[in-house]
Design a protein around this motif. Structure first.
Motif, PDB file in Angstrom:
ATOM      1  N   GLU A 210     -20.909 -11.980  46.501  1.00  0.00           N
ATOM      2  CA  GLU A 210     -21.967 -11.884  45.485  1.00  0.00           C
ATOM      3  C   GLU A 210     -22.698 -13.209  45.347  1.00  0.00           C
ATOM      4  O   GLU A 210     -23.928 -13.269  45.317  1.00  0.00           O
ATOM      5  CB  GLU A 210     -21.391 -11.452  44.138  1.00  0.00           C
ATOM      6  N   PHE A 214     -26.623 -13.700  46.084  1.00  0.00           N
ATOM      7  CA  PHE A 214     -27.529 -13.884  44.954  1.00  0.00           C
ATOM      8  C   PHE A 214     -27.541 -15.297  44.384  1.00  0.00           C
ATOM      9  O   PHE A 214     -28.357 -15.617  43.527  1.00  0.00           O
ATOM     10  CB  PHE A 214     -27.170 -12.890  43.836  1.00  0.00           C
ATOM     11  N   LEU A 252     -20.786  -4.297  44.798  1.00  0.00           N
ATOM     12  CA  LEU A 252     -21.983  -5.028  45.218  1.00  0.00           C
ATOM     13  C   LEU A 252     -23.078  -4.090  45.710  1.00  0.00           C
ATOM     14  O   LEU A 252     -24.255  -4.439  45.696  1.00  0.00           O
ATOM     15  CB  LEU A 252     -21.634  -6.029  46.316  1.00  0.00           C
ATOM     16  N   VAL A 254     -24.139  -1.522  44.269  1.00  0.00           N
ATOM     17  CA  VAL A 254     -24.986  -1.221  43.106  1.00  0.00           C
ATOM     18  C   VAL A 254     -26.033  -2.312  42.926  1.00  0.00           C
ATOM     19  O   VAL A 254     -27.214  -2.029  42.669  1.00  0.00           O
ATOM     20  CB  VAL A 254     -24.125  -1.109  41.828  1.00  0.00           C
ATOM     21  N   LYS A 255     -25.634  -3.562  43.078  1.00  0.00           N
ATOM     22  CA  LYS A 255     -26.560  -4.679  42.887  1.00  0.00           C
ATOM     23  C   LYS A 255     -27.587  -4.752  44.018  1.00  0.00           C
ATOM     24  O   LYS A 255     -28.748  -5.101  43.788  1.00  0.00           O
ATOM     25  CB  LYS A 255     -25.775  -5.983  42.779  1.00  0.00           C
ATOM     26  N   ARG A 258     -30.272  -2.256  43.344  1.00  0.00           N
ATOM     27  CA  ARG A 258     -31.233  -2.730  42.352  1.00  0.00           C
ATOM     28  C   ARG A 258     -32.319  -3.597  42.999  1.00  0.00           C
ATOM     29  O   ARG A 258     -33.492  -3.486  42.679  1.00  0.00           O
ATOM     30  CB  ARG A 258     -30.511  -3.535  41.268  1.00  0.00           C
ATOM     31  N   VAL A 259     -31.900  -4.471  43.935  1.00  0.00           N
ATOM     32  CA  VAL A 259     -32.879  -5.323  44.613  1.00  0.00           C
ATOM     33  C   VAL A 259     -33.888  -4.466  45.387  1.00  0.00           C
ATOM     34  O   VAL A 259     -35.084  -4.719  45.369  1.00  0.00           O
ATOM     35  CB  VAL A 259     -32.181  -6.311  45.573  1.00  0.00           C
ATOM     36  N   PHE A 265     -33.202  -9.724  41.227  1.00  0.00           N
ATOM     37  CA  PHE A 265     -31.749  -9.888  41.238  1.00  0.00           C
ATOM     38  C   PHE A 265     -31.350 -10.927  40.206  1.00  0.00           C
ATOM     39  O   PHE A 265     -32.180 -11.700  39.716  1.00  0.00           O
ATOM     40  CB  PHE A 265     -31.255 -10.316  42.622  1.00  0.00           C
ATOM     41  N   ASP A 266     -30.072 -10.941  39.882  1.00  0.00           N
ATOM     42  CA  ASP A 266     -29.542 -11.918  38.930  1.00  0.00           C
ATOM     43  C   ASP A 266     -28.559 -12.836  39.643  1.00  0.00           C
ATOM     44  O   ASP A 266     -27.514 -12.368  40.124  1.00  0.00           O
ATOM     45  CB  ASP A 266     -28.806 -11.224  37.785  1.00  0.00           C
ATOM     46  N   THR A 272     -32.771 -13.246  35.602  1.00  0.00           N
ATOM     47  CA  THR A 272     -33.376 -12.396  36.631  1.00  0.00           C
ATOM     48  C   THR A 272     -34.487 -13.130  37.371  1.00  0.00           C
ATOM     49  O   THR A 272     -35.311 -13.827  36.761  1.00  0.00           O
ATOM     50  CB  THR A 272     -33.942 -11.121  35.996  1.00  0.00           C
TER      51      THR A 272
END
Length: 460
Positions: A210, A214, A252, A254-255, A258-259, A265-266, A272
């Motif tokens: 992660e 990110f 991960l 899921v994240k 989102r991107v 992303f965070d 963000t």
């Protein structure tokens, strides 16, 4: 350097003559005609870098000229001259492919600047096209080798998707060359001057992946002694290659989804951030099967699988093997000027074509390199090939040989085969003669005697 050629089309003689004289003085090769029909005739035998045409003419008008040039001579720019009140028509001409329009009456300095811009842009386009062709030669025809139908399909897909920003999912067994396809797409895209960043999702521990993707902020977890930029941020405006995407932990996924959905992303412990990244993913897993087993998110799979590219295993495109062998031999000889290895014998090629290549192109490249390290000159012979290439999947040896009509030298073939076995045993044991003798179930003295007789010695 030859002069840039300009064609002027105008039924108004005073404008045509004055403009022609001016541009000739500006060091252009100028030809002028009164009618659109005359211009169309000239295009049958001549090339022009730029056409300057009046919009309103009695026979073939400027609109038709622009359409004709755009369709048949895209390397030629056109400028439309128009009288006051014809602006709407001029805009229509731009939609049809004209570079620009200029209203009459105009200053000669104004047309001079416009001509320079038009020809300058066309030169830039040519340079970009040349650059793209060079990249395609590097990444399509040199590194990605193949003439089979399956590889031609891959080349066509690369050409189509490279100029887009769509997400690509590349599938295929290990060693088929998925990363080369990624590079071909990136370096033939509009993002080619920006970074291509690679993340191997299967090689980084889950606890660190992660932060690797990110980034993180100072103090966000134990050991985070400073801010760190993640791979997404590094790849901004470029391409992020997620290799072994099938190994990405479920949380991960899921994240990552989102991107793909929000372009944001965070960072770990941070706020963000927006990012402009093209994502290309690759896997040797069957992701659809992984979805069915709840090991991979279905929504993420469909987000990644916008454009699927499958690289067939080498056993399914064996017609590419001779081409690949030739490529690897030439590359090795270039890197090692003292080596003079040339080609491969028919019998050695037959053995390689019969082999199933579980390691695909990477395995073929490694075998060719190993052979050429041990060999000084001449072609690749059956004796140079690994012993495993003579075995079927059950480990049973098969030595079937195609005997030509004019016969073969039996003793020479047996001699070559024996030498091959000796070399393979020595290579496998790193030239430890004791271990090689045990491997071949020979006495050490017998092995040494055979090596002397065949003049086999450890390479320097």
């Amino acid at each position: 350097m030859s002069l840039k050629k300009i064609l002027i089309i105008d039924d108004e003689s005073s404008c045509r003559i004055a403009l022609g004289k001016f541009l000739t003085k500006e060091n252009y090769d100028v030809k002028s005609v009164r009618k659109g029909e005359e211009a169309l005739e000239l295009f049958k035998n001549q090339h022009f870098d730029l056409v300057i045409t009046d919009l309103k003419m009695p026979d073939v008008d400027g609109m038709e000229i622009v359409s004709f040039i755009s369709k048949n001579f895209p390397e030629t720019h056109s400028i439309v001259m128009t009288g006051f009140g014809s602006i709407e028509s001029s805009i229509e001409a731009l939609k049809r492919g004209a570079f620009h329009y200029i209203t009459k009456p105009f200053r000669l300095e104004e047309i001079k600047n416009l001509v320079q811009k038009a020809i300058g842009e066309k030169e830039l386009q040519k340079a970009n096209q040349l650059y793209r062709k060079e990249l395609q030669a590097t990444y399509q025809f040199e590194n990605i080798i193949g003439e089979s139908r399956k590889m031609k399909d891959v080349f066509e897909l690369i050409e189509k998707v490279a100029v887009t920003d769509c997400t690509v999912l590349i599938t295929g067994e290990s060693g088929t060359g998925k990363e080369l396809v990624v590079r071909a797409i990136h370096y033939n895209s509009l993002r080619s001057k920006k970074p291509l960043v690679t993340v191997n999702c299967g090689a980084i521990p889950e606890s660190l992946l992660e932060s690797e993707l990110f980034g993180h902020m100072k103090g966000s977890f134990t050991g985070a002694i400073s801010n760190r930029e993640g791979r997404f941020e590094t790849a901004d405006k470029g391409t992020l290659f997620l290799d072994e995407i099938g190994s990405m932990p479920f949380a991960l996924q899921v994240k990552l989804l989102r991107v793909l959905q929000t372009k944001s992303f965070d960072p770990v412990g941070g706020k963000t951030r927006q990012v402009d990244v093209r994502i290309i993913a690759a896997t040797n897993r069957d992701l659809e099967q992984a979805v069915n087993k709840n090991e991979f998110r279905e929504d993420l799979f469909y987000r990644l699988n916008v454009i699927p590219i499958h690289i067939a295993p080498l056993r399914e495109r064996k017609e590419d093997i001779p081409l690949l062998i030739d490529h690897f031999v030439k590359n090795f000889n270039k890197r090692n000027p003292n080596k003079k290895v040339s080609g491969i014998s028919g019998e050695a090629l037959r053995i390689m074509l019969d082999y199933d290549w579980p390691g695909n192109v990477r395995q073929l490249e490694n075998i060719i390199e190993r052979i050429l390290i041990l060999k000084e000159k001449g072609g690749i012979l059956p004796k140079d090939l690994p012993l495993k290439m003579y075995q079927d999947q059950n480990g049973k040896k098969h030595f079937d040989v195609s005997i030509p009509e004019d016969g073969l030298d039996f003793n020479n073939m047996i001699d070559e085969f024996e030498e091959n076995i000796l070399r393979q045993a020595l290579h496998q044991t790193k030239w430890n003669q004791n271990k090689a003798a045990k491997l071949l179930k020979l006495k050490r003295t017998t092995l040494i005697e055979k090596l002397k007789r065949k003049k086999i010695s450890k390479p320097l």
